[in-house]
Write a protein that holds these residues in place. Structure first.
Motif, PDB file in Angstrom:
ATOM      1  N   GLU A   1       0.843  -1.199   0.000  1.00 23.90           N
ATOM      2  CA  GLU A   1       0.000   0.000   0.000  1.00 23.90           C
ATOM      3  C   GLU A   1       0.875   1.246   0.000  1.00 23.90           C
ATOM      4  N   ASN A   2       0.343   2.327  -0.556  1.00 15.93           N
ATOM      5  CA  ASN A   2       1.079   3.588  -0.643  1.00 15.93           C
ATOM      6  C   ASN A   2       0.548   4.583   0.368  1.00 15.93           C
ATOM      7  N   PHE A   3       1.457   5.441   0.866  1.00 19.76           N
ATOM      8  CA  PHE A   3       1.070   6.388   1.909  1.00 19.76           C
ATOM      9  C   PHE A   3       2.140   7.475   2.036  1.00 19.76           C
ATOM     10  N   VAL A   4       1.716   8.724   2.032  1.00 21.84           N
ATOM     11  CA  VAL A   4       2.581   9.863   2.352  1.00 21.84           C
ATOM     12  C   VAL A   4       1.696  10.895   3.039  1.00 21.84           C
ATOM     13  N   CYS A   5       2.018  11.215   4.293  1.00 28.20           N
ATOM     14  CA  CYS A   5       1.218  12.209   5.021  1.00 28.20           C
ATOM     15  C   CYS A   5       1.116  13.484   4.203  1.00 28.20           C
TER      16      CYS A   5
ATOM     17  N   PRO B   1       5.511   3.297  -1.050  1.00 30.85           N
ATOM     18  CA  PRO B   1       4.898   2.327  -0.150  1.00 30.85           C
ATOM     19  C   PRO B   1       5.070   2.742   1.316  1.00 30.85           C
ATOM     20  N   VAL B   2       4.183   2.239   2.155  1.00 27.78           N
ATOM     21  CA  VAL B   2       4.171   2.581   3.574  1.00 27.78           C
ATOM     22  C   VAL B   2       5.556   2.391   4.191  1.00 27.78           C
ATOM     23  N   TYR B   3       6.176   1.227   3.960  1.00 33.33           N
ATOM     24  CA  TYR B   3       7.469   0.960   4.604  1.00 33.33           C
ATOM     25  C   TYR B   3       8.539   1.946   4.155  1.00 33.33           C
TER      26      TYR B   3
ATOM     27  N   LEU C   1       5.563   5.946  13.826  1.00 33.06           N
ATOM     28  CA  LEU C   1       5.351   4.838  12.899  1.00 33.06           C
ATOM     29  C   LEU C   1       3.995   4.865  12.191  1.00 33.06           C
ATOM     30  N   TYR C   2       3.094   5.769  12.578  1.00 35.88           N
ATOM     31  CA  TYR C   2       1.758   5.716  11.992  1.00 35.88           C
ATOM     32  C   TYR C   2       1.827   5.916  10.487  1.00 35.88           C
ATOM     33  N   PRO C   3       1.132   5.114   9.665  1.00 39.04           N
ATOM     34  CA  PRO C   3      -0.023   4.245   9.906  1.00 39.04           C
ATOM     35  C   PRO C   3       0.306   2.789  10.222  1.00 39.04           C
ATOM     36  N   ILE C   4       1.546   2.507  10.597  1.00 34.32           N
ATOM     37  CA  ILE C   4       1.842   1.150  11.058  1.00 34.32           C
ATOM     38  C   ILE C   4       1.465   1.056  12.536  1.00 34.32           C
ATOM     39  N   ARG C   5       0.798  -0.030  12.868  1.00 40.94           N
ATOM     40  CA  ARG C   5       0.518  -0.342  14.275  1.00 40.94           C
ATOM     41  C   ARG C   5       1.195  -1.669  14.588  1.00 40.94           C
ATOM     42  N   ILE C   6       1.810  -1.739  15.763  1.00 41.12           N
ATOM     43  CA  ILE C   6       2.534  -2.930  16.184  1.00 41.12           C
ATOM     44  C   ILE C   6       1.659  -3.736  17.132  1.00 41.12           C
TER      45      ILE C   6
ATOM     46  N   TYR D   1      -0.765  -2.461   8.728  1.00 39.73           N
ATOM     47  CA  TYR D   1      -1.141  -1.164   8.172  1.00 39.73           C
ATOM     48  C   TYR D   1      -2.527  -0.821   8.694  1.00 39.73           C
ATOM     49  N   ASP D   2      -2.629   0.302   9.392  1.00 42.07           N
ATOM     50  CA  ASP D   2      -3.895   0.740   9.982  1.00 42.07           C
ATOM     51  C   ASP D   2      -4.607   1.672   9.006  1.00 42.07           C
ATOM     52  N   ARG D   3      -5.716   1.217   8.482  1.00 47.35           N
ATOM     53  CA  ARG D   3      -6.502   2.042   7.562  1.00 47.35           C
ATOM     54  C   ARG D   3      -7.466   2.891   8.375  1.00 47.35           C
ATOM     55  N   TRP D   4      -7.430   4.198   8.128  1.00 48.17           N
ATOM     56  CA  TRP D   4      -8.299   5.126   8.847  1.00 48.17           C
ATOM     57  C   TRP D   4      -8.798   6.147   7.842  1.00 48.17           C
ATOM     58  N   HIS D   5     -10.080   6.350   7.800  1.00 47.60           N
ATOM     59  CA  HIS D   5     -10.686   7.216   6.779  1.00 47.60           C
ATOM     60  C   HIS D   5     -10.079   8.618   6.766  1.00 47.60           C
ATOM     61  N   ILE D   6      -9.607   9.103   7.896  1.00 49.49           N
ATOM     62  CA  ILE D   6      -9.051  10.454   7.920  1.00 49.49           C
ATOM     63  C   ILE D   6      -7.725  10.554   7.161  1.00 49.49           C
ATOM     64  N   CYS D   7      -7.133   9.422   6.810  1.00 46.64           N
ATOM     65  CA  CYS D   7      -5.870   9.405   6.074  1.00 46.64           C
ATOM     66  C   CYS D   7      -6.073   9.196   4.572  1.00 46.64           C
ATOM     67  N   HIS D   8      -7.275   9.410   4.098  1.00 43.83           N
ATOM     68  CA  HIS D   8      -7.570   9.227   2.673  1.00 43.83           C
ATOM     69  C   HIS D   8      -6.611  10.043   1.803  1.00 43.83           C
ATOM     70  N   ASP D   9      -6.376  11.299   2.191  1.00 46.03           N
ATOM     71  CA  ASP D   9      -5.486  12.152   1.389  1.00 46.03           C
ATOM     72  C   ASP D   9      -4.053  11.634   1.386  1.00 46.03           C
ATOM     73  N   ALA D  10      -3.614  11.021   2.488  1.00 48.24           N
ATOM     74  CA  ALA D  10      -2.271  10.451   2.549  1.00 48.24           C
ATOM     75  C   ALA D  10      -2.152   9.243   1.612  1.00 48.24           C
ATOM     76  N   CYS D  11      -3.222   8.479   1.527  1.00 43.92           N
ATOM     77  CA  CYS D  11      -3.223   7.325   0.619  1.00 43.92           C
ATOM     78  C   CYS D  11      -3.177   7.798  -0.832  1.00 43.92           C
ATOM     79  N   THR D  12      -3.976   8.801  -1.153  1.00 45.59           N
ATOM     80  CA  THR D  12      -3.990   9.355  -2.507  1.00 45.59           C
ATOM     81  C   THR D  12      -2.628   9.936  -2.866  1.00 45.59           C
ATOM     82  N   PHE D  13      -2.059  10.712  -1.957  1.00 43.73           N
ATOM     83  CA  PHE D  13      -0.754  11.321  -2.177  1.00 43.73           C
ATOM     84  C   PHE D  13       0.324  10.246  -2.344  1.00 43.73           C
TER      85      PHE D  13
END
Length: 187
Positions: A16-20, A159-161, A124-129, A140-152
């Motif tokens: 999965e992709n993610f950038v705050c 990728p998240v890592y 570490l967010y959006p990683i949860r241990i 990988y913790d999916r949270w609706h408020i991070c939609h823009d981070a996923c798009t970005f």
């Protein structure tokens, strides 16, 4: 999942992709939720030590929450967390700058006031241990408020890592991260 030493890494962390994107979300992850940021047991002493050094960066509500509840709390689920304003609003350690929620601990770190960046769960967010006696699992913790981070993240193809390289090295070390990268390359 792949295993790196005693750590299992879920494939979503790798694929999965993610950038705050603070310009979009305004740091809402420090405000939303039903409890504060998860803490490791050893982070309690760090918070006790740094609180007097960072107190001047906090707002009145945050100071009041910490003075009443302590520098850390045990939430309704029995988990160790940062205290929240009014029990379930923003983290007591936040500050607001230009309409964006930021971490006062991290600001103190950036200013050289403290040598601890922030709780590792925040870093570490959006990683949860999830911890088990013999190993840990990174999810990988999916949270609706991070939609823009996923798009970005998808736009930038990060990728998240990879986005969390620095925090992962902080938690597990440089060699661990190199082994993670090798495992991903071999997939």
């Amino acid at each position: 999942m792949i295993e790196v030493e005693q750590v299992l890494v879920h494939e979503d962390v790798l694929k999965e992709n993610f950038v705050c994107n603070l310009s979009k979300c305004k740091g809402i992850c420090c405000v939303e939720g039903d409890s504060g940021a998860p803490l490791d047991h050893d982070e309690k002493a760090v918070l006790e030590e740094i609180y007097p050094k960072i107190k001047h960066l906090l707002n009145e509500k945050g100071i009041r929450a910490i003075e009443e509840q302590g520098v850390y709390v045990v939430d309704e689920d029995g988990d160790l967390t940062t205290p929240c304003v009014d029990k379930n609003k923003e983290c007591a350690y936040v500050l607001f700058e230009g309409g964006i929620t930021k971490c006062a601990i991290e600001k103190a770190y950036e200013q050289g006031i403290v040598d601890w960046q922030k709780p590792i769960s925040c870093h570490l967010y959006p990683i949860r241990i999830t911890k088990y006696p013999e190993f840990e699992v990174l999810n990988y913790d999916r949270w609706h408020i991070c939609h823009d981070a996923c798009t970005f993240g998808r736009e930038l193809k990060v990728p998240v890592y990879s986005f969390l390289k620095g925090p992962l090295i902080r938690k597990y070390g440089e060699e661990w991260y190199k082994e993670l990268e090798s495992s991903v390359a071999a997939m």
